[in-house]
Write a protein that holds these residues in place. Structure first.
Motif, PDB file in Angstrom:
ATOM      1  N   LEU A  10     128.745  81.113  86.588  1.00  0.00           N
ATOM      2  CA  LEU A  10     127.615  80.354  87.375  1.00  0.00           C
ATOM      3  C   LEU A  10     126.804  79.220  86.932  1.00  0.00           C
ATOM      4  N   GLU A  11     126.093  79.727  85.222  1.00  0.00           N
ATOM      5  CA  GLU A  11     125.495  78.495  84.381  1.00  0.00           C
ATOM      6  C   GLU A  11     126.620  77.660  84.514  1.00  0.00           C
ATOM      7  N   GLY A  12     126.328  76.219  84.325  1.00  0.00           N
ATOM      8  CA  GLY A  12     126.986  74.807  84.092  1.00  0.00           C
ATOM      9  C   GLY A  12     127.578  74.476  85.573  1.00  0.00           C
ATOM     10  N   SER A  13     127.391  74.840  86.289  1.00  0.00           N
ATOM     11  CA  SER A  13     128.289  75.002  87.587  1.00  0.00           C
ATOM     12  C   SER A  13     127.197  73.943  88.365  1.00  0.00           C
ATOM     13  N   GLU A  14     128.053  72.592  89.103  1.00  0.00           N
ATOM     14  CA  GLU A  14     126.972  71.705  89.995  1.00  0.00           C
ATOM     15  C   GLU A  14     125.722  71.880  90.859  1.00  0.00           C
ATOM     16  N   GLU A  15     126.488  73.334  91.585  1.00  0.00           N
ATOM     17  CA  GLU A  15     125.389  74.639  91.807  1.00  0.00           C
ATOM     18  C   GLU A  15     123.708  73.810  90.822  1.00  0.00           C
ATOM     19  N   VAL A  16     124.294  75.204  89.678  1.00  0.00           N
ATOM     20  CA  VAL A  16     122.725  75.486  88.789  1.00  0.00           C
ATOM     21  C   VAL A  16     122.316  73.946  88.491  1.00  0.00           C
ATOM     22  N   GLN A  17     123.343  72.773  88.053  1.00  0.00           N
ATOM     23  CA  GLN A  17     122.708  71.904  87.722  1.00  0.00           C
ATOM     24  C   GLN A  17     121.638  70.949  88.384  1.00  0.00           C
ATOM     25  N   GLU A  18     121.719  71.331  90.370  1.00  0.00           N
ATOM     26  CA  GLU A  18     121.293  70.696  90.822  1.00  0.00           C
ATOM     27  C   GLU A  18     120.182  71.248  91.033  1.00  0.00           C
ATOM     28  N   LEU A  19     119.647  72.934  90.910  1.00  0.00           N
ATOM     29  CA  LEU A  19     118.515  73.543  91.487  1.00  0.00           C
ATOM     30  C   LEU A  19     118.439  73.101  89.977  1.00  0.00           C
ATOM     31  N   GLU A  20     118.782  73.675  88.918  1.00  0.00           N
ATOM     32  CA  GLU A  20     117.892  72.698  87.607  1.00  0.00           C
ATOM     33  C   GLU A  20     116.954  71.158  87.220  1.00  0.00           C
ATOM     34  N   ARG A  21     117.809  70.354  88.316  1.00  0.00           N
ATOM     35  CA  ARG A  21     116.977  68.902  88.367  1.00  0.00           C
ATOM     36  C   ARG A  21     115.849  68.826  89.954  1.00  0.00           C
ATOM     37  N   VAL A  22     116.216  70.009  90.733  1.00  0.00           N
ATOM     38  CA  VAL A  22     115.108  69.959  91.247  1.00  0.00           C
ATOM     39  C   VAL A  22     113.980  70.963  90.432  1.00  0.00           C
ATOM     40  N   VAL A  23     114.021  72.214  90.097  1.00  0.00           N
ATOM     41  CA  VAL A  23     112.661  72.741  89.078  1.00  0.00           C
ATOM     42  C   VAL A  23     112.251  71.310  88.183  1.00  0.00           C
ATOM     43  N   ARG A  24     112.931  70.942  87.024  1.00  0.00           N
ATOM     44  CA  ARG A  24     112.330  69.623  86.368  1.00  0.00           C
ATOM     45  C   ARG A  24     111.498  69.236  87.055  1.00  0.00           C
ATOM     46  N   ARG A  25     112.064  68.330  87.681  1.00  0.00           N
ATOM     47  CA  ARG A  25     111.427  67.380  89.323  1.00  0.00           C
ATOM     48  C   ARG A  25     110.094  67.774  89.315  1.00  0.00           C
ATOM     49  N   GLU A  26     109.999  69.321  90.145  1.00  0.00           N
ATOM     50  CA  GLU A  26     108.518  69.685  90.141  1.00  0.00           C
ATOM     51  C   GLU A  26     107.748  69.738  88.587  1.00  0.00           C
ATOM     52  N   LEU A  27     108.215  70.364  88.076  1.00  0.00           N
ATOM     53  CA  LEU A  27     107.775  70.347  86.584  1.00  0.00           C
ATOM     54  C   LEU A  27     106.740  69.339  86.246  1.00  0.00           C
ATOM     55  N   SER A  28     107.718  68.073  86.251  1.00  0.00           N
ATOM     56  CA  SER A  28     107.071  67.302  86.130  1.00  0.00           C
ATOM     57  C   SER A  28     106.399  66.921  86.716  1.00  0.00           C
ATOM     58  N   ALA A  29     106.631  67.016  87.962  1.00  0.00           N
ATOM     59  CA  ALA A  29     104.704  66.889  88.965  1.00  0.00           C
ATOM     60  C   ALA A  29     104.024  67.344  88.659  1.00  0.00           C
ATOM     61  N   ALA A  30     104.212  69.149  88.471  1.00  0.00           N
ATOM     62  CA  ALA A  30     103.034  69.795  88.238  1.00  0.00           C
ATOM     63  C   ALA A  30     102.528  69.348  86.834  1.00  0.00           C
ATOM     64  N   VAL A  31     103.071  68.793  85.422  1.00  0.00           N
ATOM     65  CA  VAL A  31     102.605  68.543  84.599  1.00  0.00           C
ATOM     66  C   VAL A  31     101.538  67.262  84.785  1.00  0.00           C
ATOM     67  N   ALA A  32     102.346  66.679  85.538  1.00  0.00           N
ATOM     68  CA  ALA A  32     101.009  65.460  86.503  1.00  0.00           C
ATOM     69  C   ALA A  32      99.389  66.304  86.996  1.00  0.00           C
ATOM     70  N   ALA A  33      99.828  66.797  88.071  1.00  0.00           N
ATOM     71  CA  ALA A  33      98.911  67.689  88.359  1.00  0.00           C
ATOM     72  C   ALA A  33      97.495  67.512  87.332  1.00  0.00           C
ATOM     73  N   GLY A  34      98.675  69.088  86.476  1.00  0.00           N
ATOM     74  CA  GLY A  34      97.248  69.461  86.094  1.00  0.00           C
ATOM     75  C   GLY A  34      96.819  68.471  84.659  1.00  0.00           C
ATOM     76  N   GLU A  35      97.275  67.148  84.365  1.00  0.00           N
ATOM     77  CA  GLU A  35      96.335  66.481  84.338  1.00  0.00           C
ATOM     78  C   GLU A  35      94.986  65.498  84.648  1.00  0.00           C
ATOM     79  N   GLN A  36      95.680  65.252  85.825  1.00  0.00           N
ATOM     80  CA  GLN A  36      94.784  64.805  86.787  1.00  0.00           C
ATOM     81  C   GLN A  36      94.077  66.085  87.199  1.00  0.00           C
ATOM     82  N   ALA A  37      94.188  66.705  87.010  1.00  0.00           N
ATOM     83  CA  ALA A  37      92.545  67.874  87.448  1.00  0.00           C
ATOM     84  C   ALA A  37      91.821  67.961  86.297  1.00  0.00           C
ATOM     85  N   GLN A  38      92.193  67.799  85.118  1.00  0.00           N
ATOM     86  CA  GLN A  38      91.154  68.104  83.937  1.00  0.00           C
ATOM     87  C   GLN A  38      90.778  67.102  83.394  1.00  0.00           C
TER      88      GLN A  38
END
Length: 276
Positions: free
Chosen positions: A248-276
Motif C-alpha cells: 500500500l505504501e507508495g500507492s497513488e491513494e496513499v500519496q494523495e492522502l499524504e498531500r492532504v495531510v501535509r497541506r493541513e499541517l502547513s495550515a496548522a503551522v500558520a495558524a499556530g504562528e498567528q495565535a502566538q
C-alpha cells in the motif's frame, strides 16, 4: 481517487463513540511562569478506530495523550472513555499506554515482561483471549521468550512493549511515538506488525507520530493539531481498504492522502504562528 474531506475542529464522528475529549485545557507552572500547553481542545474517536495525532513540535500532542491516559490532570474539560469517566476506565484497566521508550523491566525475561500486567491485575488475566506467548510469536519474538531486554535490539524491545500492551487487551491503547528512536527500515517493519496486531482485534487506538506516511498507512482518521497552545486544527478521514499490506505504501491513494495531510499541517503551522 475521490477527494478526501477534512473536518474542521475536533469532530471525528462515527458509529459507537469510544473516546470523547471536550474542552480540555492543560497548563504547566503558575503565575508569570504559567505555560498553556493545550487550550479548549475537543476531539472524538469512534470505538474500534485507529486515530493518529500529528502536528508541529511543541503543539501538545504528547500532553494530550498523557491527559487521556491519566498521567497528567487537565485544568478544565471532560474526557469520556466508552461512556465511563477516566477514573472508572482506569480502575477497570481499560487503558493501555506505550511510551516512546519501551520501559521494560531489565531483570525480567521477554515473556515475564509481557506477563507482568497480569500479575498486577489478575482479573485482566482471566479476561484475556490471547496468551502472551501467542502475541509475542505474532510479532516475531517467539524464539526469544527467555532473553532479557539488554540482549535485544531497540526494535525488538519496542516489539515487546507493544506486545505487552496488546496482550493486556485494553479498550483504549494510547501510543506516544513508539517508533521515534528507530531507524527507518525497523520502523517500517514494526508499522506492518502493528497493523497486523491491530487488525486482529481492532482496539481503539490514539497514536502520536511525526511521520505523515505512518499517519496515513496506520489510521482511520488523522487528527492534525496546531499550536502552541495545542488545538485540533482539522481531522482527515483515511478511507483506505483494510487489511493494509506493505504494497500500500507508495500507492497513488496513499500519496494523495499524504498531500492532504501535509497541506493541513502547513495550515496548522500558520495558524499556530498567528495565535502566538
Amino acid at each position: 481517487m475521490g477527494s478526501q474531506s477534512e473536518q474542521r475542529g475536533g469532530s471525528a464522528r462515527g458509529p459507537g463513540l469510544g473516546l470523547v475529549v471536550e474542552g480540555i485545557t492543560k497548563s504547566f507552572g503558575s503565575g508569570r511562569d504559567r505555560a498553556l500547553a493545550i487550550a479548549d481542545l475537543s476531539v472524538e474517536v469512534p470505538r474500534g478506530r485507529f486515530a493518529t495525532v500529528i502536528g508541529p513540535s511543541g503543539c501538545g500532542k504528547s500532553t494530550l495523550l498523557k491527559v487521556v491516559a491519566g498521567l497528567a490532570e487537565a485544568d478544565a474539560g471532560t474526557i469520556s472513555l466508552f461512556g465511563d469517566a477516566p477514573e472508572q476506565a482506569r480502575a477497570n484497566k481499560r487503558l493501555g499506554y506505550v511510551p516512546q521508550r519501551p520501559a521494560l523491566l531489565p531483570w525480567r525475561t521477554v515473556l515475564e515482561n509481557v506477563r507482568f500486567p497480569f500479575q498486577v491485575n489478575r482479573r485482566a488475566g482471566t479476561l484475556a483471549t490471547r496468551r502472551p506467548e501467542e502475541v509475542l510469536t505474532s510479532v516475531g519474538l517467539g524464539e526469544v521468550l527467555g532473553r532479557r531486554p539488554h540482549e535485544l535490539s531497540g526494535g525488538m524491545q519496542q516489539r515487546v512493549a507493544i506486545a505487552r500492551a496488546f496482550a493486556f487487551e485494553p479498550s483504549l491503547l494510547v501510543m506516544d511515538e513508539p517508533f521515534s528512536a528507530l531507524d527507518e527500515l525497523t520502523r517500517e517493519s514494526l508499522r506492518h506488525q502493528l497493523l497486523a496486531l491491530w487488525e486482529a482485534d481492532q482496539k481503539t487506538v490514539l497514536f502520536v507520530t511525526h511521520s505523515v506516511t505512518e499517519a496515513v498507512v496506520l489510521s482511520d482518521l488523522v487528527i492534525v493539531m496546531s499550536g502552541p497552545p495545542g488545538r485540533v486544527h482539522s481531522v482527515v478521514p483515511v478511507e483506505l481498504p483494510r487489511p493494509r499490506g506493505a504494497t500500500l505504501e507508495g500507492s497513488e491513494e496513499v500519496q494523495e492522502l499524504e498531500r492532504v495531510v501535509r497541506r493541513e499541517l502547513s495550515a496548522a503551522v500558520a495558524a499556530g504562528e498567528q495565535a502566538q
